[in-house]
Design an enzyme around this catalytic site. Structure first.
Site, mmCIF file in Angstrom:
data_model
loop_
_atom_site.group_PDB
_atom_site.id
_atom_site.type_symbol
_atom_site.label_atom_id
_atom_site.label_comp_id
_atom_site.label_asym_id
_atom_site.label_seq_id
_atom_site.Cartn_x
_atom_site.Cartn_y
_atom_site.Cartn_z
ATOM 1 N N CYS A 50 -29.815 10.316 -0.742
ATOM 2 C CA CYS A 50 -31.031 9.639 -1.189
ATOM 3 C C CYS A 50 -32.303 10.226 -0.591
ATOM 4 C CB CYS A 50 -30.915 8.142 -0.931
ATOM 5 S SG CYS A 50 -29.658 7.413 -2.017
ATOM 6 N N LYS B 256 -33.215 0.290 -6.193
ATOM 7 C CA LYS B 256 -32.683 1.262 -7.155
ATOM 8 C C LYS B 256 -31.183 1.091 -7.281
ATOM 9 C CE LYS B 256 -32.673 4.641 -3.415
ATOM 10 N NZ LYS B 256 -31.238 4.766 -3.181
ATOM 11 N N ASP C 144 -33.356 3.538 2.406
ATOM 12 C CA ASP C 144 -31.990 2.972 2.450
ATOM 13 C C ASP C 144 -31.415 2.740 3.845
ATOM 14 O OD1 ASP C 144 -32.396 3.437 -0.227
ATOM 15 O OD2 ASP C 144 -30.550 4.544 -0.567
HETATM 16 C C1 VGL Z 1 -26.476 7.199 -0.721
HETATM 17 C C2 VGL Z 1 -24.372 7.997 -1.089
HETATM 18 C C3 VGL Z 1 -24.188 7.085 -2.087
HETATM 19 C C4 VGL Z 1 -27.741 7.281 0.078
HETATM 20 C C5 VGL Z 1 -26.317 6.285 -1.718
HETATM 21 O O1 VGL Z 1 -28.438 6.251 0.256
HETATM 22 O O2 VGL Z 1 -28.058 8.382 0.531
HETATM 23 N N1 VGL Z 1 -25.506 8.050 -0.411
HETATM 24 N N2 VGL Z 1 -25.158 6.235 -2.398
#
Ligand code: VGL
Length: 195
Positions: free
Chosen positions: A143, A99, A13
């Site tokens: 994540c 995802k 991410d």
């Molecule tokens: C994430 C918070 C909300 C991440 C994703 O990628 O860690 N953190 N959504």
């Protein structure tokens, strides 16, 4: 140390919304980009597998505050915020997994992600004979942690790239607590110099 027959790099991410200026920015999140680029280069040189995950949410999802979740809107499919950081040097061979498309799921973990053909992350790893994952990216306390814990649960060895992760730290110390949780679950930690 990297064995291309059973190791893979997993870049979690590294998207604009998780970097400074984004809607859910990890403080200094873009600090991980040049470090991850060096890991990518090492894996590429050895022809080892590289995966990159992305959060890819519909505009309406239970993941967002307005619809019952805890987060501001981020990484909405097709937006600038959902794009990978422009300096992240992914190779053409990188397998991208997405995802969070299901509006009912938070989908923090890459083990809830699919590749462009709809193949689950775990299935893709299995097809390649991958047994050990080197995991870095954003965010340490969400994540990255979920992916690491799921990977250990699925029987993979996990090396967390300690110099290439960053925490949201909604509560101060969340990142440190996530590191302890991952360590307690069996993850090991490494930096560029160890590889
Ligand atoms: C994430 C918070 C909300 C991440 C994703 O990628 O860690 N953190 N959504």
């Amino acid at each position: 140390m990297i064995d291309p027959t059973y190791d893979a790099l997993v870049v979690v991410d590294v998207q604009n919304d998780f970097c400074p200026g984004g809607s859910l920015a990890v403080p200094d999140g873009d600090r991980v980009v040049p470090v991850l680029n060096r890991y990518i280069e090492r894996f590429r040189k050895l022809n080892a597998s590289i995966y990159a995950s992305r959060d890819w949410h519909p505009p309406v999802t239970k993941h967002f505050q307005a619809y019952g979740g805890v987060w501001p809107p981020h990484c909405v499919e097709g937006t600038k915020g959902a794009e990978f950081h422009p300096d992240l040097a992914l190779t053409p061979e990188t397998v991208m997994v997405s995802k969070g498309m299901d509006p009912e799921q938070d989908a923090y973990s890459c083990f809830q992600a699919q590749d462009a053909e709809g193949c689950d992350f775990a299935v893709s790893l299995g097809e390649r004979g991958i047994q050990r994952l080197f995991i870095g990216g954003l965010a340490t306390d969400y994540c990255v942690k979920s992916t690491v814990l799921d990977a250990l649960h699925e029987g993979f060895q996990v090396v967390v790239l300690q110099d290439a992760i960053g925490a949201v730290d909604v509560k101060p110390g969340d990142g440190e607590r996530a590191i302890e949780e991952m360590r307690a679950a069996g993850a090991t930690f490494a930096t560029l110099d160890d590889l």
